[in-house]
Design an enzyme around this catalytic site. Sequence first.
Site, PDB file in Angstrom:
ATOM      1  CG  HIS A  34      -1.982  -0.957   1.191  1.00  0.00           C
ATOM      2  ND1 HIS A  34      -1.919  -2.285   1.198  1.00  0.00           N
ATOM      3  CD2 HIS A  34      -3.393  -0.663   1.319  1.00  0.00           C
ATOM      4  CE1 HIS A  34      -2.995  -2.902   1.097  1.00  0.00           C
ATOM      5  NE2 HIS A  34      -4.062  -2.086   1.486  1.00  0.00           N
TER       6      HIS A  34
ATOM      7  CD  GLU B 164      -5.411   3.544   2.102  1.00  0.00           C
ATOM      8  OE1 GLU B 164      -4.623   2.901   2.571  1.00  0.00           O
ATOM      9  OE2 GLU B 164      -6.678   3.216   2.187  1.00  0.00           O
TER      10      GLU B 164
HETATM   11  N1  ADE Z   1      -5.972  -2.948   6.251  1.00  0.00           N
HETATM   12  C1  ADE Z   1      -7.071  -2.966   5.551  1.00  0.00           C
HETATM   13  N2  ADE Z   1      -7.566  -2.233   4.796  1.00  0.00           N
HETATM   14  C2  ADE Z   1      -6.540  -1.318   4.591  1.00  0.00           C
HETATM   15  C3  ADE Z   1      -6.312   0.022   3.765  1.00  0.00           C
HETATM   16  N3  ADE Z   1      -7.392   0.401   2.829  1.00  0.00           N
HETATM   17  N4  ADE Z   1      -5.151   0.539   4.060  1.00  0.00           N
HETATM   18  C4  ADE Z   1      -4.408   0.063   4.678  1.00  0.00           C
HETATM   19  N5  ADE Z   1      -4.580  -0.752   5.748  1.00  0.00           N
HETATM   20  C5  ADE Z   1      -5.423  -1.884   5.455  1.00  0.00           C
HETATM   21 ZN    ZN Z   2      -6.115  -2.429   1.325  1.00  0.00          ZN
END
Ligand code: ADE
Ligand code: ZN
Length: 341
Positions: free
Chosen positions: A204, A207
């Site tokens: 990730h 975000e």
């Molecule tokens: N764990 C579950 N969903 C998540 C997300 N969108 N961003 C980061 N960690 C997560």
């Molecule tokens: Zn995620």
Amino acid sequence: MHDGFTSAQDRAAFIAGLPKAELHLHIEGSLEPELMFELAQRNGIAIPFASVDEVRAAYAFSNLQDFLDIYYQGMAVLLTERDFYDLTAAYLSRAHADHVRHVEIFFDPQGHTERGVAFETVITGITRALDDAQAQHGISSKLILCFLRHLSEAEAEATLDEALPWLGRIDGVGLDSSEVGHPPSKFARVFARAKGLGLKIVAHAGEEGPPEYVHEALDLLKVDRIDHGNRSLEDPALVARLAAEGMTLTVCPLSNLKLCVVDDIAAHPLKTMLDAGLAATVNSDDPSYFGGYVGANYQAVADALDLSKADLVTLARNSFAGSFLGAEEKAKHLAAIDAYA
Ligand code: ADE
Ligand code: ZN
């Protein structure tokens, strides 16, 4: 109505039947409130909600951390191998209903082992359901172990050690949980070890975190995909690089809306990403918490951004092309999309 469709209903029907792969799905985030209650009762665990409606009412988040606090609390009802089986089987039957043909599922072992649930319990429950879905629904799958980035790299290393006997069932490693303040660089060594073990790498990034975290995921973790990646758009040189490398972004529209990454679904950057030549895909992230499975995510952006048939076909093609399937399997799915379109 945009090119290629005669009506909104026509587009909705096209989306429903479109063959899809889902590449960004936290299995613990598919725990529906009804199953949460059932498991709480089965396992004799008290939960701080009186009803399913009360649980759903608590799903109002103003950022990622708000959600994560409830997400980690929710997963406390998962104790036995059967619980993990039931959770995974429920997701897979929803995915099947959405014409999902292939899934790449994240799991968060540290969210369970820190509560005393054995790694083996978690992985045997999940993989048994994956095997059954292959047999019953013809859905293929890959499994991705995520490290929780709010914990230390040493804890991630210990989790990778625990995973070693299961590498035959684990296809990749990822990085999730609280992003800001926990850059990819914090985990450079454990990801290098995972890569050396032949595992695929995802993280990730972008975000809530800045474009610099996306650069770190590329340069230090050597990722095969970026999960989310929204904030890459703030850095034109990064956009050009992601496009040139054909890097897949696993975008999650309803998640972005619920976690206030975007203020309005009509302001979602998915169409901008496609127009910039980015290999964006549509995914549900944590569907029970964010209000929809993958089909609902496609539908929400198609309506809000007036996506054309060509856009939708591109999104579905990107989902298989960006998967960890082999070349032959990818070609089979891409041909099925072309035949459908
Ligand atoms: N764990 C579950 N969903 C998540 C997300 N969108 N961003 C980061 N960690 C997560
Ligand atoms: Zn995620």
